[in-house]
Design an enzyme around this catalytic site. Structure first.
Site, PDB file in Angstrom:
ATOM      1  N   GLU A   4      62.759 -60.451 -85.569  1.00  0.00           N
ATOM      2  CA  GLU A   4      61.566 -61.324 -85.035  1.00  0.00           C
ATOM      3  C   GLU A   4      60.911 -62.405 -86.068  1.00  0.00           C
ATOM      4  O   GLU A   4      60.496 -61.788 -87.197  1.00  0.00           O
ATOM      5  CB  GLU A   4      60.519 -60.315 -84.670  1.00  0.00           C
ATOM      6  CG  GLU A   4      59.291 -61.280 -83.924  1.00  0.00           C
ATOM      7  CD  GLU A   4      58.263 -60.143 -83.308  1.00  0.00           C
ATOM      8  OE1 GLU A   4      57.983 -59.420 -83.820  1.00  0.00           O
ATOM      9  OE2 GLU A   4      57.982 -60.578 -82.125  1.00  0.00           O
TER      10      GLU A   4
ATOM     11  N   VAL B  47      54.911 -51.548 -88.446  1.00  0.00           N
ATOM     12  CA  VAL B  47      53.692 -50.778 -88.374  1.00  0.00           C
ATOM     13  C   VAL B  47      53.639 -49.740 -87.200  1.00  0.00           C
ATOM     14  O   VAL B  47      53.114 -48.609 -87.359  1.00  0.00           O
ATOM     15  CB  VAL B  47      52.467 -51.884 -88.380  1.00  0.00           C
ATOM     16  CG1 VAL B  47      51.192 -51.118 -88.331  1.00  0.00           C
ATOM     17  CG2 VAL B  47      52.459 -52.683 -89.718  1.00  0.00           C
ATOM     18  N   GLY B  48      54.159 -50.206 -86.297  1.00  0.00           N
ATOM     19  CA  GLY B  48      54.346 -49.527 -85.277  1.00  0.00           C
ATOM     20  C   GLY B  48      55.134 -47.991 -85.388  1.00  0.00           C
ATOM     21  O   GLY B  48      54.378 -46.979 -85.191  1.00  0.00           O
TER      22      GLY B  48
ATOM     23  N   GLU C  59      52.953 -51.835 -78.511  1.00  0.00           N
ATOM     24  CA  GLU C  59      53.255 -53.185 -77.950  1.00  0.00           C
ATOM     25  C   GLU C  59      53.727 -53.819 -79.186  1.00  0.00           C
ATOM     26  O   GLU C  59      53.008 -54.338 -79.911  1.00  0.00           O
ATOM     27  CB  GLU C  59      52.475 -53.846 -77.167  1.00  0.00           C
ATOM     28  CG  GLU C  59      53.197 -54.659 -76.150  1.00  0.00           C
ATOM     29  CD  GLU C  59      53.278 -56.329 -76.616  1.00  0.00           C
ATOM     30  OE1 GLU C  59      54.195 -56.293 -77.427  1.00  0.00           O
ATOM     31  OE2 GLU C  59      52.403 -56.875 -76.340  1.00  0.00           O
TER      32      GLU C  59
ATOM     33  N   GLY D 149      51.526 -54.928 -82.301  1.00  0.00           N
ATOM     34  CA  GLY D 149      51.577 -55.633 -83.737  1.00  0.00           C
ATOM     35  C   GLY D 149      53.254 -55.604 -83.985  1.00  0.00           C
ATOM     36  O   GLY D 149      53.871 -55.255 -83.288  1.00  0.00           O
ATOM     37  N   SER D 150      53.529 -55.615 -85.374  1.00  0.00           N
ATOM     38  CA  SER D 150      54.792 -55.271 -85.760  1.00  0.00           C
ATOM     39  C   SER D 150      55.518 -54.265 -85.655  1.00  0.00           C
ATOM     40  O   SER D 150      54.938 -52.943 -85.684  1.00  0.00           O
ATOM     41  CB  SER D 150      55.022 -55.730 -87.235  1.00  0.00           C
ATOM     42  OG  SER D 150      54.268 -54.773 -88.025  1.00  0.00           O
TER      43      SER D 150
ATOM     44  N   LYS E 180      39.810 -52.339 -84.068  1.00  0.00           N
ATOM     45  CA  LYS E 180      40.029 -52.893 -85.382  1.00  0.00           C
ATOM     46  C   LYS E 180      40.717 -54.268 -84.972  1.00  0.00           C
ATOM     47  O   LYS E 180      41.925 -54.042 -84.774  1.00  0.00           O
ATOM     48  CB  LYS E 180      40.892 -52.019 -86.376  1.00  0.00           C
ATOM     49  CG  LYS E 180      40.631 -52.683 -87.767  1.00  0.00           C
ATOM     50  CD  LYS E 180      41.944 -52.292 -88.666  1.00  0.00           C
ATOM     51  CE  LYS E 180      42.951 -53.065 -88.490  1.00  0.00           C
ATOM     52  NZ  LYS E 180      42.881 -54.606 -88.965  1.00  0.00           N
TER      53      LYS E 180
ATOM     54  N   CYS F 258      54.401 -62.361 -78.881  1.00  0.00           N
ATOM     55  CA  CYS F 258      55.526 -61.293 -79.166  1.00  0.00           C
ATOM     56  C   CYS F 258      56.585 -61.362 -78.177  1.00  0.00           C
ATOM     57  O   CYS F 258      57.748 -60.878 -78.314  1.00  0.00           O
ATOM     58  CB  CYS F 258      54.751 -59.810 -78.896  1.00  0.00           C
ATOM     59  SG  CYS F 258      53.593 -60.046 -77.461  1.00  0.00           S
TER      60      CYS F 258
HETATM   61  P1  ADP Z   1      51.396 -58.846 -89.288  1.00  0.00           P
HETATM   62  O1  ADP Z   1      52.195 -58.090 -90.511  1.00  0.00           O
HETATM   63  O2  ADP Z   1      52.187 -59.886 -88.601  1.00  0.00           O
HETATM   64  O3  ADP Z   1      49.958 -59.095 -89.705  1.00  0.00           O
HETATM   65  P2  ADP Z   1      51.026 -56.078 -88.489  1.00  0.00           P
HETATM   66  O4  ADP Z   1      51.803 -55.326 -87.836  1.00  0.00           O
HETATM   67  O5  ADP Z   1      50.909 -55.971 -90.173  1.00  0.00           O
HETATM   68  O6  ADP Z   1      51.451 -57.588 -88.060  1.00  0.00           O
HETATM   69  O7  ADP Z   1      49.525 -56.303 -87.930  1.00  0.00           O
HETATM   70  C1  ADP Z   1      49.103 -55.864 -86.349  1.00  0.00           C
HETATM   71  C2  ADP Z   1      47.713 -55.300 -86.697  1.00  0.00           C
HETATM   72  O8  ADP Z   1      48.074 -53.725 -87.284  1.00  0.00           O
HETATM   73  C3  ADP Z   1      46.427 -55.556 -87.652  1.00  0.00           C
HETATM   74  O9  ADP Z   1      45.372 -55.317 -86.956  1.00  0.00           O
HETATM   75  C4  ADP Z   1      46.593 -54.785 -89.005  1.00  0.00           C
HETATM   76  O10 ADP Z   1      45.640 -54.853 -89.706  1.00  0.00           O
HETATM   77  C5  ADP Z   1      47.303 -53.422 -88.464  1.00  0.00           C
HETATM   78  N1  ADP Z   1      47.926 -52.724 -89.422  1.00  0.00           N
HETATM   79  C6  ADP Z   1      48.540 -53.260 -90.388  1.00  0.00           C
HETATM   80  N2  ADP Z   1      49.058 -51.961 -91.207  1.00  0.00           N
HETATM   81  C7  ADP Z   1      48.603 -51.007 -90.658  1.00  0.00           C
HETATM   82  C8  ADP Z   1      48.482 -49.700 -90.950  1.00  0.00           C
HETATM   83  N3  ADP Z   1      49.351 -49.269 -91.890  1.00  0.00           N
HETATM   84  N4  ADP Z   1      48.071 -48.618 -90.257  1.00  0.00           N
HETATM   85  C9  ADP Z   1      47.303 -49.107 -89.030  1.00  0.00           C
HETATM   86  N5  ADP Z   1      47.106 -50.613 -88.896  1.00  0.00           N
HETATM   87  C10 ADP Z   1      47.819 -51.450 -89.538  1.00  0.00           C
HETATM   88 MG    MG Z   2      51.752 -56.563 -91.632  1.00  0.00          MG
END
Ligand code: ADP
Ligand code: MG
Length: 507
Positions: free
Chosen positions: A403, A253-254, A271, A249-250, A196, A305
Site C-alpha cells: 500500500e 499498527v493494526g 480497518e 490505519g496502517s 484519538k 484505504c
Molecule cells: P500512518 O503511518 O500513515 O500515519 P498509522 O497507522 O501510523 O498510519 O496511523 C493511524 C492512527 O494510528 C493515528 O491516529 C496514529 O497516531 C495511530 N497510531 C500509530 N501508532 C500507534 C500505536 N503504536 N498505538 C496506537 N495507535 C497508534
Molecule cells: Mg504510522
C-alpha cells in the site's frame, strides 16, 4: 474554548489560495467536557501541507491524559449515558449533524487547511459526516434484541447492551468523517468514547467539540485526546477501563494493536489498508472506464484505504486504455486545496510525501513510467506529488503489492476473466475491488469470486452510510457503517426466564 479564535470586529482573514495563516492557533484537547492542556504541558505542531506553515499547536497527550479521559468516560457511562433513552441519544446525534451542516464551509476549510485535500472534496466530507450522524441518530431507536423460540417452558431473550467505554483511533485522510464513522455508532449504542485523532489532523474534530455541550452531550461522553500513536494511542489500547478498540490505519499498527489488546482480551475492530484492484473488461464503457480508473486512485490524492491502486486491464483494450488514461491524468490540476479548481492537493505530511516518493523510485525500477514520477516542479513548496501512472506492472512487483497511500496507479494487463480474478485476489489485502463490464453475467461471476469486503460494479469509491464497510484478509475485520457499524459497540446478553412452576423435576 481557550484558543485564539478569529478576532471580532475585523474582516475575515483572506481566503487567497496561497496565503499562509499568520497566527498559530493553540488548540486544547477535550476531556470531561473541558478544553485542557496535556498533563505534561507539552504540545506538538500542526501544519498546512500546501504551504508547510505551522497553523496550530495541540497538546501532546500521554498516558496521564488517556487515564483522565478513560476515567471520565467510565464515570459518564455508568452515571449518565447508560441511563439515557435511545430517543434522547438519537436526537442528540441529529443536533450534532445540524451543527456540521451549519458550519459546513468553516469545517471544510479547516479540513483542507490541515489535510491538504481539495476544498470541494472536504465539503462533500462534511455532508457525509452530517449524514453519518443522522443515520446513527435514526438507528439509535432501532437497536433491539430478540425473543428466542426455545423448547423449554420459558422465555429466552437476547438483550443488546452497550460495551462500555470505546477507545477509537483514527487516521488523517478523512479526519472528521472518520470521527463520525466511529463516534456515531458508539453513541447510538450507548457507549462513551475516548477518541484519538491522527496527530497530523486533529483540528476539525476539536472544532466540532466546541458544539458538544450545546447539542447536549454530557461531560465525559465523548473525550478527545490529541497526541501521537506511541504517546497517546498505545496507552489507550492498554487502558483497563477501555472495553473496546476501534482502529483505522496502517496494517502494521493494526497488528501492534491486536497484539497489545490480547493481554486484556479486549475487543478489537480493525480497518486497515488495501491494494484494491480496479478491473476493466474490454466490453466496459470506455470513457467511463478511463474516468473510473483515475477517480478510483487519485481522489483525495490517493490517500484512501480503498484506493483502486491496481488497475487491471484486459489485453484487447490495454494500449488504448493506457494512452487515454495517461492523457487524462496530465490534465489533473495539482495545487493548493483551497483553490476551487484544484483536483489534487498536497499529501498530508513531509513523511507521507517521502514515503510515496520512495515508492516512485521503486516503481521506476520495477515497471514503465507513463506520467508523473516525482515532485511537481510548479510546487517546490508544500508536500506535493505528481499524479503518477506505471504500466506493464507485474502483479508481484512491490508497487502492486504494498500500500502506497498516495497518487500512484499501477496498470497491469490481463488475458481473460479467470486471469483477472486470479490477479485481483493475489494480494494479502482484501478491502475493496471494482469491476467494469456491460455483461451482467460476468459482473456477478466476478463479484462472487473477489475476496474483498467492498465491491463496486461500474463505479469505484462511492461510500454509502447504509452499507457495510470493512475488509477481508489483511485488511482487517469488523464492519463499520450501516447496522453492522453499531454491532461493534454492542454486547449480547442471554436471558432465560423460567415459566414452569415446578421446573426441577428429578431431585
Ligand atoms: P500512518 O503511518 O500513515 O500515519 P498509522 O497507522 O501510523 O498510519 O496511523 C493511524 C492512527 O494510528 C493515528 O491516529 C496514529 O497516531 C495511530 N497510531 C500509530 N501508532 C500507534 C500505536 N503504536 N498505538 C496506537 N495507535 C497508534
Ligand atoms: Mg504510522
Amino acid at each position: 474554548m481557550a484558543t485564539t479564535s478569529k478576532p471580532k470586529g475585523r474582516p475575515a482573514p483572506s481566503r487567497a489560495p496561497t496565503a499562509p495563516r499568520a497566527t498559530v492557533r493553540r488548540y486544547q484537547m477535550f476531556i470531561n467536557g473541558k478544553f485542557i492542556n496535556a498533563a505534561s504541558g507539552k504540545t506538538f505542531n500542526v501544519f498546512d501541507p500546501a504551504t508547510e506553515a505551522i497553523i496550530a499547536t495541540c497538546p501532546a497527550g500521554g498516558p496521564a491524559d488517556v487515564d483522565r479521559a478513560a476515567k471520565a468516560a467510565k464515570t459518564a457511562f455508568y452515571a449518565v449515558w447508560r441511563g439515557t433513552t435511545a430517543q434522547d441519544r438519537g436526537r442528540l446525534l441529529f443536533r450534532l449533524a445540524e451543527r456540521v451542516r451549519a458550519r459546513r464551509s468553516e469545517l471544510a476549510e479547516l479540513e483542507t487547511r490541515n489535510s491538504g485535500k481539495p476544498i470541494i472534496e472536504a465539503e462533500y466530507d462534511m455532508d457525509d459526516t452530517a449524514t453519518c450522524f443522522e443515520y446513527y441518530g435514526g438507528l439509535a431507536t432501532k437497536i433491539n434484541g430478540d425473543v428466542l423460540p426455545v423448547p423449554a417452558v420459558a422465555v429466552a431473550l437476547a438483550m443488546r447492551e452497550p460495551v462500555g467505554v470505546a477507545g477509537q483511533i483514527i487516521p488523517w485522510n478523512y479526519p472528521l468523517l472518520m470521527a463520525a464513522w466511529k463516534v456515531g455508532p458508539a453513541l447510538a449504542a450507548g457507549c462513551t468514547v475516548v477518541l484519538k485523532p491522527a496527530e497530523q489532523t486533529p483540528l476539525s474534530i476539536l472544532a466540532l467539540a466546541e458544539d458538544f455541550e450545546a447539542v447536549g452531550l454530557p461531560p465525559g461522553v465523548v473525550n478527545i485526546v490529541t497526541g501521537d500513536g506511541p504517546g497517546a494511542g498505545a496507552p489507550l489500547v492498554t487502558h483497563p477501563d477501555v472495553r473496546k478498540i476501534a482502529f483505522t490505519g496502517s496494517a502494521d499498527v493494526g497488528r501492534l494493536i491486536m497484539r497489545s489488546a490480547a493481554d486484556q482480551l479486549k475487543r478489537v475492530s480493525l480497518e486497515l489498508g488495501g491494494k484494491s484492484p480496479n478491473i476493466f473488461f474490454s466490453d466496459a464503457d470506455f470513457e467511463n472506464a478511463v474516468d473510473g480508473a483515475l477517480f478510483g486512485v487519485f481522489i483525495n490524492q490517493g490517500e484512501v484505504c480503498s484506493a483502486g491502486s491496481r488497475v487491471l486491464v484486459q489485453r484487447d483494450i490495454y494500449k488504448r486504455f493506457v494512452d487515454a488514461t495517461v492523457a487524462k491524468a496530465k490534465t489533473i490540476t495539482v495545487g493548493n486545496g483551497m483553490d476551487r479548481t484544484t483536483k489534487m492537493g498536497p499529501l498530508v505530511s513531509a513523511d507521507q510525501r517521502d514515503r510515496v516518493v520512495s515508492y516512485l523510485k521503486i516503481g521506476a525500477r520495477e515497471a514503465k513510467l507513463a506520467v508523473g514520477g516525482g515532485v511537481p516542479k510548479a510546487h517546490p513548496r508544500g508536500w506535493y506529488v505528481e499524479p503518477t501512472i506505471f504500466y506493464d506492472v507485474d502483479n508481484s512487483a512491490r508497487i502492486a503489492q504494498e500500500e502506497i497511500f498516495g497518487p500512484v496507479m499501477s496498470i497491469i494487463p490481463f488475458k481473460d476473466e479467470a486471469d483477472a480474478i486470479r490477479l485481483a485476489n493475489a494480494t494479502p489485502y482484501g478491502l475493496a475491488a471494482a469491476v467494469w463490464t456491460r455483461d451482467i453475467f460476468r459482473a456477478f461471476r466476478v463479484v462472487r469470486e473477489l475476496e474483498a469486503g467492498i465491491i463496486w460494479v461500474n463505479h469505484m469509491q462511492p461510500t454509502m452510510v447504509e452499507a457495510p464497510w470493512g475488509g477481508y484478509k489483511a485488511s482487517g475485520f469488523g464492519r463499520e457503517l450501516g447496522r453492522w457499524g453499531v454491532e461493534e459497540y454492542l454486547e449480547t446478553k442471554q436471558v432465560f426466564i423460567n415459566l414452569d412452576e415446578k421446573p426441577i423435576g428429578w431431585y
